[in-house]
Design an enzyme around this catalytic site. Sequence first.
Site, PDB file in Angstrom:
ATOM      1  N   HIS A   1      -3.478   1.312  17.139  1.00 45.27           N
ATOM      2  CA  HIS A   1      -1.781   1.426  16.606  1.00 45.27           C
ATOM      3  C   HIS A   1      -0.689   0.739  17.987  1.00 45.27           C
ATOM      4  CE1 HIS A   1      -0.855   5.191  14.762  1.00 45.27           C
ATOM      5  NE2 HIS A   1      -2.513   5.630  15.508  1.00 45.27           N
TER       6      HIS A   1
ATOM      7  N   GLU B   1      -3.394   1.927  22.100  1.00 48.82           N
ATOM      8  CA  GLU B   1      -2.072   1.271  21.606  1.00 48.82           C
ATOM      9  C   GLU B   1      -2.181   0.170  22.155  1.00 48.82           C
ATOM     10  OE1 GLU B   1       1.133   2.710  19.640  1.00 48.82           O
ATOM     11  OE2 GLU B   1       0.558   4.782  20.334  1.00 48.82           O
TER      12      GLU B   1
ATOM     13  N   ARG C   1       1.898  12.237  11.121  1.00 51.07           N
ATOM     14  CA  ARG C   1       1.569  13.685  10.768  1.00 51.07           C
ATOM     15  C   ARG C   1       1.655  14.545   9.212  1.00 51.07           C
ATOM     16  NH1 ARG C   1       2.756  10.812  14.627  1.00 51.07           N
ATOM     17  NH2 ARG C   1       4.541  10.804  15.936  1.00 51.07           N
TER      18      ARG C   1
END
Length: 435
Positions: free
Chosen positions: A149, A235, A105
């Site tokens: 991730h 992911e 972020r």
Amino acid sequence: MEHGVHGQVFSHSKSIQIWVIEISDRPGAAEAEPHFKYVANMHGNEPSGRVLLPQLAEWLCANHKTDQRAKRLVDDMHLHIMPTMNPDGFARQMRGNVRDVDLNRNFPDPIEVPNPAAMQQPLPAAQSETVAMMKWTLEVGFAASANLHEGAVVANYPFDGFIDHSHQVNGSRHPAPDDATFVYLAKLYAAKHKTMSKSVEFKDGIVNGAQWYPVYGGMQDWNYVAADCLSITLELSDNKWRPESDLQLLWQENIDALLALPLAAALGGVHGMVYSSNGTSLAAVVMVEGISKNITARQPFGFYSRPLAPGTYTLLAAYPGYKPAHATVTVPEDGSGVVQDFKLQPTSAIGSSQAGSSDSSEQFTLNAHGPLLIKSGRLKGNATATAIVGLLVCIAGALAVLYVCQGPRTMRQLYPRTSVVRFLRNPSPDHVSIT
């Protein structure tokens, strides 16, 4: 020279060292070849990539002479592997870095940063890991990348946020200009993965980032908008801390996909060089008809690499003072890609060769932020009216593209142009360079 890897520290401060492994037959050398990066452990409590990526490097070094995928990856491109972007977070088993900042972020976001040039500058609160990643990415010039991730099993692709900065999940996508290629690459990884494409939650094992949950300040969108690097997020495990007994299974689930993605992204589209008629390399803008995102060929070779899904495309290369060159290419489905060079002729030479033609005085102005090439010159009679009408049509088309991509807002550009690890088959100081 024996194939090897090149390890280098590109970020160093009092608290952190981030290591990158570069795999190539000429690691560290400047070549007219595409670059791809794998980044893992951006979140300290998502460590699967710390296992997968070093194992990938070791596997490539051991198999590049016997496996055609490994051979092509080593011989024809540069693969950069970052096993951990957030070593401090990993040491503390926490998502953020040592300051508890979420690095995903912490990047300039195209929705939040009004000045396109500012997208390439770190934010005031940028962390050292973010600053180093931005600097490295802009310096190398990657064609594509993937960020590893955990927390789900899915391939996620841009855009991650909505034009209105909404955080609401409403099931709608926010597609990027290269949506077809992003979907193709995400589906490729999911299909090559042992289970991802069979997901019950995500159709085909892929999802648009904004459609899943909106994110602002993420690395994925920054890569694409600021660095011309097509980036997806992988992911790879529902369980963020897979038990040791599960790690070999994790490797088996991902090995084919980890090999397929960089080959397809870096070599399976279109790449080549742009140069002048006298052989001088040019940092030309390369455009694809119908895609409102351009890339720029990089010096010293004037080399460009454009990931594209299989299909037929019209490309245009343009550089100030030269007549643009067009080419129509078909990207094959077998992943072999297309090599397309461009030779640009100086406009002065064109004027000389066409002496006596009243319509031959032309200047070319490139819109480096969009897909349009605006051509102006001295025209006669009805040709002037035709040119004006054509220009108005082009402007209307550009406004339509901007509206679709950006929504009803100010007309700023969302898509600007603008532990030490060593793996060697035969360890030798000649094969490793650490700087």
